[in-house]
Design a protein around this motif. Structure first.
Motif, PDB file in Angstrom:
ATOM      1  N   ARG A 281       0.853  -1.189   0.000  1.00  0.00           N
ATOM      2  CA  ARG A 281       0.000   0.000   0.000  1.00  0.00           C
ATOM      3  C   ARG A 281       0.892   1.244   0.000  1.00  0.00           C
ATOM      4  O   ARG A 281       1.739   1.401   0.878  1.00  0.00           O
ATOM      5  CB  ARG A 281      -0.904  -0.003   1.232  1.00  0.00           C
ATOM      6  CG  ARG A 281      -1.829  -1.214   1.298  1.00  0.00           C
ATOM      7  CD  ARG A 281      -2.639  -1.238   2.593  1.00  0.00           C
ATOM      8  NE  ARG A 281      -3.444  -2.443   2.671  1.00  0.00           N
ATOM      9  CZ  ARG A 281      -4.677  -2.564   2.161  1.00  0.00           C
ATOM     10  NH1 ARG A 281      -5.214  -1.511   1.544  1.00  0.00           N
ATOM     11  NH2 ARG A 281      -5.343  -3.685   2.251  1.00  0.00           N
ATOM     12  N   MET A 282       0.686   2.100  -0.962  1.00  0.00           N
ATOM     13  CA  MET A 282       1.519   3.294  -1.060  1.00  0.00           C
ATOM     14  C   MET A 282       1.373   4.178   0.172  1.00  0.00           C
ATOM     15  O   MET A 282       2.311   4.859   0.574  1.00  0.00           O
ATOM     16  CB  MET A 282       1.185   4.073  -2.324  1.00  0.00           C
ATOM     17  CG  MET A 282       1.466   3.302  -3.604  1.00  0.00           C
ATOM     18  SD  MET A 282       1.374   4.315  -5.079  1.00  0.00           S
ATOM     19  CE  MET A 282       2.916   5.213  -4.976  1.00  0.00           C
ATOM     20  N   SER A 283       0.199   4.151   0.792  1.00  0.00           N
ATOM     21  CA  SER A 283      -0.029   4.984   1.969  1.00  0.00           C
ATOM     22  C   SER A 283       0.846   4.565   3.145  1.00  0.00           C
ATOM     23  O   SER A 283       1.072   5.359   4.068  1.00  0.00           O
ATOM     24  CB  SER A 283      -1.498   4.905   2.395  1.00  0.00           C
ATOM     25  OG  SER A 283      -1.867   3.568   2.714  1.00  0.00           O
ATOM     26  N   GLY A 284       1.360   3.335   3.115  1.00  0.00           N
ATOM     27  CA  GLY A 284       2.215   2.852   4.191  1.00  0.00           C
ATOM     28  C   GLY A 284       3.697   2.981   3.916  1.00  0.00           C
ATOM     29  O   GLY A 284       4.518   2.532   4.717  1.00  0.00           O
ATOM     30  N   LEU A 285       4.061   3.575   2.781  1.00  0.00           N
ATOM     31  CA  LEU A 285       5.464   3.763   2.410  1.00  0.00           C
ATOM     32  C   LEU A 285       5.839   5.228   2.540  1.00  0.00           C
ATOM     33  O   LEU A 285       5.051   6.107   2.173  1.00  0.00           O
ATOM     34  CB  LEU A 285       5.699   3.295   0.970  1.00  0.00           C
ATOM     35  CG  LEU A 285       5.448   1.810   0.688  1.00  0.00           C
ATOM     36  CD1 LEU A 285       5.408   1.555  -0.818  1.00  0.00           C
ATOM     37  CD2 LEU A 285       6.523   0.939   1.346  1.00  0.00           C
ATOM     38  N   ASP A 286       7.023   5.492   3.043  1.00  0.00           N
ATOM     39  CA  ASP A 286       7.492   6.874   3.172  1.00  0.00           C
ATOM     40  C   ASP A 286       8.048   7.332   1.829  1.00  0.00           C
ATOM     41  O   ASP A 286       9.155   6.954   1.441  1.00  0.00           O
ATOM     42  CB  ASP A 286       8.561   6.968   4.258  1.00  0.00           C
ATOM     43  CG  ASP A 286       8.998   8.415   4.522  1.00  0.00           C
ATOM     44  OD1 ASP A 286       8.468   9.326   3.847  1.00  0.00           O
ATOM     45  OD2 ASP A 286       9.865   8.622   5.393  1.00  0.00           O
ATOM     46  N   LEU A 287       7.280   8.148   1.129  1.00  0.00           N
ATOM     47  CA  LEU A 287       7.687   8.657  -0.176  1.00  0.00           C
ATOM     48  C   LEU A 287       8.009  10.142  -0.119  1.00  0.00           C
ATOM     49  O   LEU A 287       8.095  10.813  -1.157  1.00  0.00           O
ATOM     50  CB  LEU A 287       6.569   8.412  -1.203  1.00  0.00           C
ATOM     51  CG  LEU A 287       6.152   6.949  -1.401  1.00  0.00           C
ATOM     52  CD1 LEU A 287       4.993   6.858  -2.390  1.00  0.00           C
ATOM     53  CD2 LEU A 287       7.313   6.092  -1.862  1.00  0.00           C
ATOM     54  N   SER A 288       8.212  10.648   1.079  1.00  0.00           N
ATOM     55  CA  SER A 288       8.491  12.073   1.239  1.00  0.00           C
ATOM     56  C   SER A 288       9.903  12.411   0.769  1.00  0.00           C
ATOM     57  O   SER A 288      10.800  11.555   0.761  1.00  0.00           O
ATOM     58  CB  SER A 288       8.324  12.486   2.700  1.00  0.00           C
ATOM     59  OG  SER A 288       9.247  11.789   3.528  1.00  0.00           O
ATOM     60  N   GLU A 289      10.099  13.664   0.373  1.00  0.00           N
ATOM     61  CA  GLU A 289      11.415  14.102  -0.082  1.00  0.00           C
ATOM     62  C   GLU A 289      12.434  13.918   1.028  1.00  0.00           C
ATOM     63  O   GLU A 289      12.187  14.257   2.187  1.00  0.00           O
ATOM     64  CB  GLU A 289      11.368  15.562  -0.509  1.00  0.00           C
ATOM     65  CG  GLU A 289      12.662  16.069  -1.108  1.00  0.00           C
ATOM     66  CD  GLU A 289      12.529  17.422  -1.755  1.00  0.00           C
ATOM     67  OE1 GLU A 289      13.564  17.962  -2.194  1.00  0.00           O
ATOM     68  OE2 GLU A 289      11.399  17.942  -1.828  1.00  0.00           O
ATOM     69  N   GLY A 290      13.579  13.359   0.696  1.00  0.00           N
ATOM     70  CA  GLY A 290      14.622  13.093   1.675  1.00  0.00           C
ATOM     71  C   GLY A 290      14.590  11.700   2.251  1.00  0.00           C
ATOM     72  O   GLY A 290      15.555  11.257   2.883  1.00  0.00           O
ATOM     73  N   ALA A 291      13.487  10.974   2.057  1.00  0.00           N
ATOM     74  CA  ALA A 291      13.403   9.593   2.531  1.00  0.00           C
ATOM     75  C   ALA A 291      14.287   8.706   1.658  1.00  0.00           C
ATOM     76  O   ALA A 291      14.561   9.031   0.500  1.00  0.00           O
ATOM     77  CB  ALA A 291      11.961   9.115   2.488  1.00  0.00           C
ATOM     78  N   PRO A 292      14.748   7.578   2.170  1.00  0.00           N
ATOM     79  CA  PRO A 292      15.593   6.692   1.364  1.00  0.00           C
ATOM     80  C   PRO A 292      14.774   5.878   0.372  1.00  0.00           C
ATOM     81  O   PRO A 292      13.560   5.701   0.539  1.00  0.00           O
ATOM     82  CB  PRO A 292      16.224   5.775   2.418  1.00  0.00           C
ATOM     83  CG  PRO A 292      15.181   5.694   3.497  1.00  0.00           C
ATOM     84  CD  PRO A 292      14.566   7.071   3.549  1.00  0.00           C
ATOM     85  N   ALA A 293      15.432   5.387  -0.673  1.00  0.00           N
ATOM     86  CA  ALA A 293      14.812   4.400  -1.549  1.00  0.00           C
ATOM     87  C   ALA A 293      14.605   3.116  -0.752  1.00  0.00           C
ATOM     88  O   ALA A 293      15.407   2.774   0.128  1.00  0.00           O
ATOM     89  CB  ALA A 293      15.691   4.140  -2.763  1.00  0.00           C
ATOM     90  N   LEU A 294      13.523   2.409  -1.053  1.00  0.00           N
ATOM     91  CA  LEU A 294      13.202   1.164  -0.367  1.00  0.00           C
ATOM     92  C   LEU A 294      13.077   0.044  -1.396  1.00  0.00           C
ATOM     93  O   LEU A 294      12.634   0.264  -2.519  1.00  0.00           O
ATOM     94  CB  LEU A 294      11.890   1.296   0.407  1.00  0.00           C
ATOM     95  CG  LEU A 294      11.816   2.381   1.476  1.00  0.00           C
ATOM     96  CD1 LEU A 294      10.395   2.498   2.018  1.00  0.00           C
ATOM     97  CD2 LEU A 294      12.799   2.078   2.611  1.00  0.00           C
ATOM     98  N   LYS A 295      13.452  -1.151  -0.978  1.00  0.00           N
ATOM     99  CA  LYS A 295      13.432  -2.296  -1.889  1.00  0.00           C
ATOM    100  C   LYS A 295      12.806  -3.499  -1.206  1.00  0.00           C
ATOM    101  O   LYS A 295      13.056  -3.757  -0.026  1.00  0.00           O
ATOM    102  CB  LYS A 295      14.871  -2.612  -2.319  1.00  0.00           C
ATOM    103  CG  LYS A 295      15.040  -3.812  -3.246  1.00  0.00           C
ATOM    104  CD  LYS A 295      16.526  -3.975  -3.587  1.00  0.00           C
ATOM    105  CE  LYS A 295      16.815  -5.209  -4.374  1.00  0.00           C
ATOM    106  NZ  LYS A 295      18.262  -5.349  -4.706  1.00  0.00           N
ATOM    107  N   LEU A 296      11.989  -4.230  -1.954  1.00  0.00           N
ATOM    108  CA  LEU A 296      11.451  -5.509  -1.492  1.00  0.00           C
ATOM    109  C   LEU A 296      12.102  -6.602  -2.325  1.00  0.00           C
ATOM    110  O   LEU A 296      11.900  -6.674  -3.537  1.00  0.00           O
ATOM    111  CB  LEU A 296       9.932  -5.553  -1.656  1.00  0.00           C
ATOM    112  CG  LEU A 296       9.272  -6.852  -1.169  1.00  0.00           C
ATOM    113  CD1 LEU A 296       9.331  -6.957   0.350  1.00  0.00           C
ATOM    114  CD2 LEU A 296       7.822  -6.938  -1.658  1.00  0.00           C
TER     115      LEU A 296
END
Length: 328
Positions: A281-296
């Motif tokens: 769910r995109m709402s549960g991922l931190d997509l704010s500026e400055g946040a790190p890239a995340l990988k599954l």
């Protein structure tokens, strides 16, 4: 390779399904990219940008993105098109490596209409590259859809972008180019013609079956039923396991499929070699500026006890940003 089907009236939601068909595994992982990421065109940085929108995407070999959605509700899907002709490089036109073409769209636009307007007005040029595993040229077209139900298919023929922009364009497969696919579709019984619905695995056969069954889906009672309904269409258009034929990549087996809920920002992934379906769910991922890239990490998931299953939003881990494969 590949089939995309857009269901724009799924009980009040807009859903897009996509099969990835290829002759070998692609080392696919899911990535969450925040806003504010600096990127370039893969061509010597003649075009650079900072992502305006965060996105959730599926990658190939962690070198390019091939499917995904951004936080504005715009989704993109790249599919194989052997007739693609990107033309000789014209330095007067903006250009992107094919590896970053889709990501540019997700980084910069909120709707199909915005993306189409820029592609047409800029006369964007795409520059191909070699597939890192097969060494063959990557020749793709791209389907776009958004949470309003709008749709477009972008193909490069004779060096220029050919854009088919209409909500009615709900299905895309591969060869031949889209205009010819539409003409063939009109020969099928129940879709304007008298020919029987084909049962083969050629792109035109899959195009016809996806279009036929998509228009006959009953209205779902909830999101779960909507997802299951569209997955049934995508499985009908899937390619069974088969011995790979390097000369016919468009006839390769389905290795995974995705289902994108554009209305609610949910991204579903199903591998054909593992038993479990996962979603984020995109709402549960931190997509704010400055946040790190995340990988599954899906490439190393066995799907067995302790493997990934169900809602995996909290299973993404911080990772260095993806390094997109530059054009050759």
């Amino acid at each position: 390779m590949c089939t995309r089907a857009l269901w724009a009236d799924a009980g009040g939601a807009v859903l897009a399904g996509r099969n990835m068909d290829w002759m070998e595994e692609m080392g696919t992982n899911l990535w969450a990219f925040p806003r504010g990421m600096a990127r370039d065109d893969g061509l010597g940085k003649t075009l650079t940008w900072t992502s305006a929108y965060g996105s959730l995407v599926a990658g190939a070999h962690d070198l390019m993105t091939v499917d995904g959605i951004n936080e504005a509700g715009l989704a993109a899907h790249q599919l194989f098109l052997p007739e693609s002709d990107y033309g000789e490089r014209d330095e007067s036109r903006p250009a992107l490596s094919v590896a970053v073409w889709m990501q540019y769209v997700l980084d910069n636009f909120a709707t199909v209409a915005e993306a189409v307007e820029w592609i047409e007005s800029s006369q964007l040029q795409v520059v191909t590259q070699s597939d890192p595993s097969s060494g063959k040229s990557v020749t793709l077209h791209m389907a776009l859809d958004d949470r309003s139900g709008d749709s477009a298919i972008v193909e490069y023929l004779d060096g220029t972008p050919q854009v088919h922009h209409d909500r009615a364009y709900t299905v895309v497969t591969n060869s031949p180019p889209f205009e010819e696919q539409l003409a063939r579709l009109r020969t099928i019984e129940g879709l304007g013609g008298s020919e029987p619905l084909p049962g083969g695995t050629d792109p035109s056969d899959r195009f016809a079956r996806a279009a036929y069954y998509l228009t006959r889906l009953p209205q779902p009672g909830d999101t779960t039923e909507a997802v299951a309904s569209l997955l049934s269409v995508m499985r009908n258009a899937a390619q069974p396991f088969r011995v790979a034929d390097p000369d016919k990549p468009y006839a390769s087996q389905t290795i995974w499929r995705t289902l994108t809920d554009l209305s609610n920002g949910i991204y579903v992934y199903e591998s054909t070699t593992r038993p479990n379906i996962v979603w984020a769910r995109m709402s549960g991922l931190d997509l704010s500026e400055g946040a790190p890239a995340l990988k599954l990490d899906l490439a190393n998931d066995t799907g067995l006890e302790g493997g990934l299953v169900g809602d995996v939003t909290d299973r993404f881990t911080e990772a260095p940003p993806m390094h997109f494969l530059p054009a050759r």
